[in-house]
Design a protein around this motif. Sequence first.
Motif, PDB file in Angstrom:
ATOM      1  N   VAL A  88      -9.759  19.207 -52.556  1.00  8.77           N
ATOM      2  CA  VAL A  88      -8.440  19.219 -52.648  1.00  8.77           C
ATOM      3  C   VAL A  88      -8.306  20.223 -51.336  1.00  8.77           C
ATOM      4  O   VAL A  88      -8.434  21.600 -51.232  1.00  8.77           O
ATOM      5  N   PRO A  89      -7.921  20.286 -49.781  1.00 10.64           N
ATOM      6  CA  PRO A  89      -8.283  20.821 -48.816  1.00 10.64           C
ATOM      7  C   PRO A  89      -7.086  22.548 -49.242  1.00 10.64           C
ATOM      8  O   PRO A  89      -6.448  22.204 -49.790  1.00 10.64           O
ATOM      9  N   GLU A  90      -8.111  23.701 -48.011  1.00  7.48           N
ATOM     10  CA  GLU A  90      -7.478  24.785 -48.459  1.00  7.48           C
ATOM     11  C   GLU A  90      -5.456  24.604 -48.834  1.00  7.48           C
ATOM     12  O   GLU A  90      -5.083  25.746 -48.942  1.00  7.48           O
ATOM     13  N   GLU A  91      -5.538  24.335 -47.597  1.00  6.31           N
ATOM     14  CA  GLU A  91      -4.302  24.199 -46.420  1.00  6.31           C
ATOM     15  C   GLU A  91      -3.313  23.679 -47.357  1.00  6.31           C
ATOM     16  O   GLU A  91      -2.387  24.327 -48.134  1.00  6.31           O
ATOM     17  N   LYS A  92      -3.768  22.835 -48.527  1.00  4.54           N
ATOM     18  CA  LYS A  92      -2.848  22.350 -49.277  1.00  4.54           C
ATOM     19  C   LYS A  92      -2.987  23.380 -50.570  1.00  4.54           C
ATOM     20  O   LYS A  92      -1.597  23.313 -51.413  1.00  4.54           O
ATOM     21  N   LYS A  93      -3.469  23.723 -51.253  1.00  7.39           N
ATOM     22  CA  LYS A  93      -3.532  24.275 -52.710  1.00  7.39           C
ATOM     23  C   LYS A  93      -3.181  25.604 -52.270  1.00  7.39           C
ATOM     24  O   LYS A  93      -2.270  25.933 -52.660  1.00  7.39           O
ATOM     25  N   ALA A  94      -2.633  26.518 -50.648  1.00  9.03           N
ATOM     26  CA  ALA A  94      -2.203  27.215 -50.520  1.00  9.03           C
ATOM     27  C   ALA A  94      -0.642  27.092 -50.617  1.00  9.03           C
ATOM     28  O   ALA A  94       0.591  27.310 -50.928  1.00  9.03           O
ATOM     29  N   ASP A  95      -0.058  26.120 -49.758  1.00 12.98           N
ATOM     30  CA  ASP A  95       0.928  25.324 -49.587  1.00 12.98           C
ATOM     31  C   ASP A  95       1.391  25.220 -51.242  1.00 12.98           C
ATOM     32  O   ASP A  95       2.541  25.307 -51.120  1.00 12.98           O
TER      33      ASP A  95
END
Length: 205
Positions: A88-95
């Motif tokens: 899972v992309p870090e951007e998605k996790k941050a979202d």
Amino acid sequence: MKSLQTIPVGVFLLLALTPNSFAHGGHEQVTIAADADWATRHMAEEHHITSFDAGVFFTLHDYDSSGNWSPDEVRRTYGLMDESTNNVPEEKKADVVRIIMDMYDADKSGTISFAEFTIANAKGVTLPDFGLGPGHHGDDEYEYEIHHFEKYHDENTKEEDLTHPEDIAHFAKHDREEDEREELERRQKAGIIEANIPAKFRRSA
């Protein structure tokens, strides 16, 4: 969490006082409705708990018992620190973390308090399903036991019966980790390890 059920106050207090003892509930498989919300699915699949309220859910996932959820605790609850979400992309996790904080952190303090979570729940706010799974946050042994061993094996299972791909991968990881520990111990006993010395400091042959 509209579908959260209330458990007796005595059980809640016991859970709050001894979170490690009740963190994973019983060890029987449970059935949940196909349209169950994410929190209900998480509690059933990850903890074998089907009767709980918002306060219990919060306390169970307040990993440092501070009375607040930090962004890292939100991340852990959604399984974003588990290797199953490595893709899972870090951007998605941050979202995911940002959305949850926006939903529950009413005073914008950077954490979610017990009061903020339970008050929001009483108003109908629910933890959303981001499509990232049920939120694995146990160690390897627990995740293997609850998601595979309990489903396909039992106390009568013999070692030679553990032939599923999940069994093989689980024990292969154990073997790798054991080999790595033994190699580290061997090197530590040997003292200075030449391979760890920068080339410029090594003696020429």
